[in-house]
Structure formats: structure tokens, C-alpha cells
Design a protein around this motif. Structure first.
Motif, PDB file in Angstrom:
ATOM      1  N   VAL A 361      29.868 -17.148  29.245  1.00 20.53           N
ATOM      2  CA  VAL A 361      30.998 -16.895  30.137  1.00 20.53           C
ATOM      3  C   VAL A 361      31.530 -15.510  29.803  1.00 20.53           C
ATOM      4  CG1 VAL A 361      33.334 -17.577  30.783  1.00 20.53           C
ATOM      5  CG2 VAL A 361      31.611 -19.333  30.340  1.00 20.53           C
ATOM      6  N   PHE A 368      35.942 -13.561  36.646  1.00 23.91           N
ATOM      7  CA  PHE A 368      35.264 -14.643  35.944  1.00 23.91           C
ATOM      8  C   PHE A 368      33.802 -14.681  36.353  1.00 23.91           C
ATOM      9  CE2 PHE A 368      33.535 -18.886  35.762  1.00 23.91           C
ATOM     10  CZ  PHE A 368      34.007 -19.424  34.582  1.00 23.91           C
ATOM     11  N   SER A 370      29.875 -16.417  34.978  1.00 23.19           N
ATOM     12  CA  SER A 370      29.147 -17.240  34.010  1.00 23.19           C
ATOM     13  C   SER A 370      27.678 -17.294  34.395  1.00 23.19           C
ATOM     14  CB  SER A 370      29.725 -18.659  33.942  1.00 23.19           C
ATOM     15  OG  SER A 370      29.477 -19.360  35.145  1.00 23.19           O
TER      16      SER A 370
END
Length: 549
Positions: A361, A368, A370
């Protein structure tokens, strides 16, 4: 008379030869082969470590109380040697004896004067009533043994630390379970309890299972029991240890298993030391979280895993039938097809004997991203399965459009999809209104990247995998940089308690990790859970922030 004297001399000589052996046999302590040993490390180290930990979590008053109690009741003890407890079977019941390192016996007894005066029983033995409970002690040159029964003090050695070899790791507190010394009747009792629990669980599940599914569940249970029983036979020790490392600013707990020499378990654990990964790219520097896993699966273990997968597949298919939210007809057919294809690919992968993969991550400001992936038996088959499944549901307004074979990067084919994010809670603030997802399939690999810029992150992972090739690694490693997650949460929605935690952890930029890692030891494996000081400080500040004013 002369004719009788020779036999008498011979008999006397024989008695003189064997009497020491008989005496030694009678004097042998039940603790010569303990089934458990609990050790408390040297007070000289343990005491300041506890004070440090309590200060780190924002409870210095507890550390002060510990200091007071230890200083009061450790007078006369040697603070540079460990104390401990031995557990062994006495007939059909467990018996316990503690041992304390002596420096000054008289001074130690003075510190216990509130409990009364001890009775001197002779031969270094003492008795004292603690409340309504009688306690017995045996004094040797440098140690004091303490037990609840005078009989357990017979035959104990001068030094209790010679009973069990010293552990290679030093802990504040540790518990070692010597499995090879556990009586067979106790092992049998434990196995019976496990067997009964499995039977009860299967009886509850049987109401919703077909006859074939019940047979598969029974086969899986039998394999589980057989494997557990074999583990009891081949296991040497299980170790649980906790240590506070004030010099390295962290605390950790270990869980370790060690097999007996020459057993299949020892060979399997030794084999894990040969583990290499082809997915080193997941260990991204400065990532908020990274995961790496791997295992070499022995052929016998693969067979058991396949049976377990068959049982899990049967349960998943049964759940589809029972799920009223899945439309009858084509809806359930598609759901079952997905399960069949998924488990088929998993079974092939298990049979090849290697698990290898990871995840990461990455948090960049309010961004964000991942990525995850690993080895699979047939990545091209995965792509084909996804395409065939999508064909079955294409046109359904609830299913987003997948752009198959969108691009190729270094022998990995990218398939892209954009998923609408519901306007619930902070979901859109974190992911945006549309969540881009990239599915990558290679010949023997698969990947999934999520978030804006996930494709670039996936490319960097593939690049690192290719440049590093096969890298020797430990079987498991999971690392979280807590400071990044706290700052990210603060950027989404700040509050006073979170601000205090962020401020506390920012003062420890290189000591803000939580980690779960494995390492090999001779004939065994140890898993270590570590919490660094920055996380302790943040937790302590949040606890104080929640405390009533």
C-alpha cells in the motif's frame, strides 16, 4: 565359615556397586524432564525495561509502582540471573516448582517477614504458611526452590538452569513447552477434545450438506487429526517469548516451533530455508504497508491442502444455493462457474508446490494506491476464465465494463476496469467517484493494482521483479508504517485525539513500524511480532486523550 565368606563378600561388593545407582534412581526429580519452563529474565534488565515500556505508553505511574514492588521483594536476590518455574507431571496431575537466584538468603527472608517466620526443616529445607497455604523451600548454594509440596523438592540439582538447555534468545518473560516430555495420556486427552469438537462442528454443518459434501468434510477432518497427531510426535519444543528492547526502542513477542532431529517436520522446516521469491518488487521502500509471503509445499502436504480446497469449494457452492440474493437460474450458474474456475486454478497452484507473492500500500499525500499479486499455475488460464465469466454477465447494468488486453508490459497483460464508488462515508474522498483497477496476468503470475496511478505502481513492481530475479527470503514478512496511516487518516478527517497521535509519532520517524516477520532456526521457525516506540507513544497519547478529564 570360609566357604560362606566369599559369597558374602561378593554380595556386599555388588550392593556397594549398585547402591549409588539405586539412590540416584530414587532421588531423581520429576523435574528432570519438565514439560514446561517459564523464565523471567534478569531483574537488572527486566526492571528498567518495564519502566521504559510504561513510560512509552503514557503510564509512568505503573512503572513507578513496579519499581517499588520489585525493590521491596527482590532484596537478597541476584539480579543478574534469571528466575523461573518448572512444570512436570507427578502421577496424573501437574506439579510446579519455582526457582529464585540467591545472593543473600537471610536478607531475602527478611523481605518476606510480613508473611511470618519460616520453619527450618533441616537439610536446607524450610516451610512457611502464606495465608492458609503451606509453602516449602529448598536452599542450594546459589538458588532457592519453592514448591507447594515438600516431596517435589527431592532430587533437584544445585543449578536449575542445567535442567533445560538455555534458549538462544533472551526474553524478559518466556514459556517453553517441551512437547516430547508431555505424557502420552495428556496428548491423547487433547486429541480426543479436538476430535470431539470437529465432530460437533461437522454435525452442525451436515444439516445443510449433501452426502458427498459430508464425506469430503469427514476426509478433511481425518487428515487434520492425523497431521496434528503426527506433529505431536515430531515436535520438540514450542516457545513463546516477550521482550522489551529499550536500547532498540521496541517491544516484541516471538512464537517458535522446533522439531525433533530426523523427523519429517524437521526436514520440512529445513526446506523453508531454501525459499526464494520472484516478487521482490512488493517490498517497496517507504511504502505504508508491505506484505511478502512464500512457502514450499511438500507433496504430502499438498495432498492434504487439495482435500481442504475440495471441502471449501463444496461449502462455497452450497452457500450459493442458499443465498437468496443471487438470482435463480443464470445468476447461480455464473456464481458456481466462478467458484469452480477459481478452485481449479488454486488446486493446480498447490500441486506445483510453491506459494510466492506479496502486496503493498502506497500513500502519497491524499492519494491511495495498492498492488498485490503472486505466482499462479497458469496466468493465461486466469485471463481466459475472466473473459468467459464476463461474457456470461455482459450487459448487466451492475457489472462494470472490463477492457481486456488493454496493454502489455514486459510479458504481463493488463486488463482494466473502472468501478463506481458509492457516495457513502468517506469512500469517495479516499478513492474518488471512480476506482480504477488493473488486473495483470502473466504466464505464471497475476497482479491487481487499485487506485489512481495503480498502473504505474504495478509497472514499477514488475520492473523490480525482473531486475532482482530470484531472491532468497524468509517465508513471511508484513510491515506497517503506522505514521503514514495516521497522517493519511488525519488528511481525510482530523480530530483532536488523532492530531495528538500524529504529533507523538512524528517525533519517531524511523521507529513507527508494526511488523510480523518469520525467521528460521535449527529445525524450526520463529514468528516475531514487533511494535516500535513511535507506535507505543502514539497509542499512549490516544489513550490519554480518551481519558476522562
Amino acid at each position: 565359615m570360609a566357604r560362606w565368606s566369599l559369597p558374602r563378600v561378593g554380595l556386599l561388593s555388588l550392593l556397594m556397586l549398585v547402591s549409588p545407582a539405586i539412590s540416584a534412581l530414587r532421588a531423581q526429580s520429576i523435574f528432570e524432564k519438565p514439560m514446561a519452563v517459564v523464565t523471567i529474565g534478569e531483574l537488572k534488565k527486566v526492571q528498567p525495561d518495564i519502566v521504559y515500556l510504561m513510560r512509552s505508553v503514557g503510564s509512568p505511574q505503573i512503572g513507578g509502582f513496579v519499581n517499588l514492588m520489585v525493590d521491596q521483594y527482590s532484596q537478597g536476590l541476584d539480579t543478574e540471573r534469571p528466575a523461573g518455574v518448572l512444570v512436570a507431571m507427578q502421577g496424573e496431575t501437574p506439579s510446579v516448582v519455582a526457582y529464585l537466584p540467591l545472593a543473600d538468603f537471610d536478607k531475602f527472608m527478611e523481605s518476606l517477614q510480613n508473611f511470618g517466620e519460616p520453619d527450618d526443616l533441616g537439610d536446607g529445607k524450610y516451610a512457611m504458611d502464606v495465608g492458609a497455604t503451606p509453602v516449602f523451600a529448598l536452599k542450594t548454594e546459589k538458588w532457592l526452590y519453592v514448591g507447594m509440596d515438600e516431596g517435589v523438592l527431592e532430587g533437584l540439582p544445585e543449578d536449575p538452569t542445567t535442567i533445560v538447555p538455555k534458549s538462544e534468545d533472551s526474553y524478559n518473560v518466556s514459556a517453553r513447552f517441551i512437547v516430547k516430555n508431555i505424557p502420552e495420556e495428556l496428548k491423547t486427552m487433547f486429541m480426543d477434545q479436538v476430535s470431539n469438537s470437529l465432530e460437533q462442528a461437522m454435525e452442525l454443518q451436515a444439516e445443510n450438506q449433501t452426502e458427498e459434501q459430508q464425506e469430503q468434510a469427514e476426509a478433511a477432518a481425518e487428515q487434520t487429526l492425523a497431521q496434528l497427531e503426527k506433529s505431536f510426535t515430531e515436535m520438540d519444543e514450542v516457545v513463546i517469548g516477550w521482550n522489551i528492547d529499550s536500547s532498540s526502542k521496541k517491544t516484541y513477542m516471538d512464537f517458535g516451533v522446533q522439531a525433533l532431529e530426523g523427523t519429517d517436520m524437521a526436514a520440512d522446516l529445513l526446506k523453508q530455508q531454501e525459499m526464494t521469491t520472484e516478487f521482490a518488487g512488493f517490498m517497496i521502500e517507504n511504502a505504508a504497508a508491505t506484505l511478502r509471503f512464500g512457502s514450499l509445499i511438500a507433496e504430502k502436504d499438498a495432498a492434504q491442502a487439495v482435500t481442504s480446497l475440495e471441502t471449501a469449494k463444496a461449502q462455497a457452492l452450497a452457500q450459493v444455493d442458499d443465498n437468496d440474493e443471487i438470482p435463480e437460474g443464470k445468476g447461480k450458474e455464473v456464481a458456481k462457474a466462478v467458484i469452480e474456475k477459481m478452485f481449479s486454478l488454486l488446486t493446480k497452484t498447490v500441486k506445483e508446490g510453491v506459494f510466492d507473492g506479496g502486496a503493498a500500500v502506497v500513500l502519497d499525500g491524499d492519494k491511495f494506491r495498492s498492488v498485490m499479486g503472486g505466482r499462479i499455475a497458469d496466468g493465461e488460464q486466469l485471463a481466459s476464465d475472466l473473459k468467459s465469466i464476463f461474457e456470461e454477465v455482459k450487459g448487466n447494468p451492475e457489472v462494470p465494463n472490463i477492457n481486456f488486453d488493454a496493454s502489455t508490459y514486459k510479458d504481463v497483460t493488463f486488463h482494466t476496469v473502472s468501478v463506481p464508488v458509492p457516495d457513502q462515508g468517506k469512500a469517495q474522498q479516499i478513492f474518488g467517484t471512480e476506482l480504477p483497477i488493473v488486473i495483470g496476468t502473466g504466464k505464471k503470475s497475476f497482479f491487481v493494482a487499485v487506485g489512481s496511478g495503480g498502473d504505474e505502481l504495478l509497472k514499477s513492481v514488475i520492473d523490480t521483479n525482473a531486475s532482482k530475479g530470484k531472491v532468497k527470503v524468509s517465508p513471511f514478512e508484513f510491515v506497517i508504517q503506522v505514521g503514514q496511516f495516521l497522517r493519511y487518516a488525519q488528511s481525510i478527517e482530523s480530530n483532536p485525539i488523532l492530531e495528538v497521535a500524529v504529533k507523538a509519532i512524528t517525533d519517531f520517524p524511523d521507529k513507527d513500524h508494526v511488523m510480523l516477520q518469520s525467521r528460521s532456526i535449527p529445525r524450526g521457525m520463529v514468528y516475531r511480532f514487533t511494535v516500535e516506540e513511535g507506535v507505543l507513544r502514539a497509542a499512549g497519547s490516544m489513550n490519554q486523550g480518551n481519558a476522562p478529564q
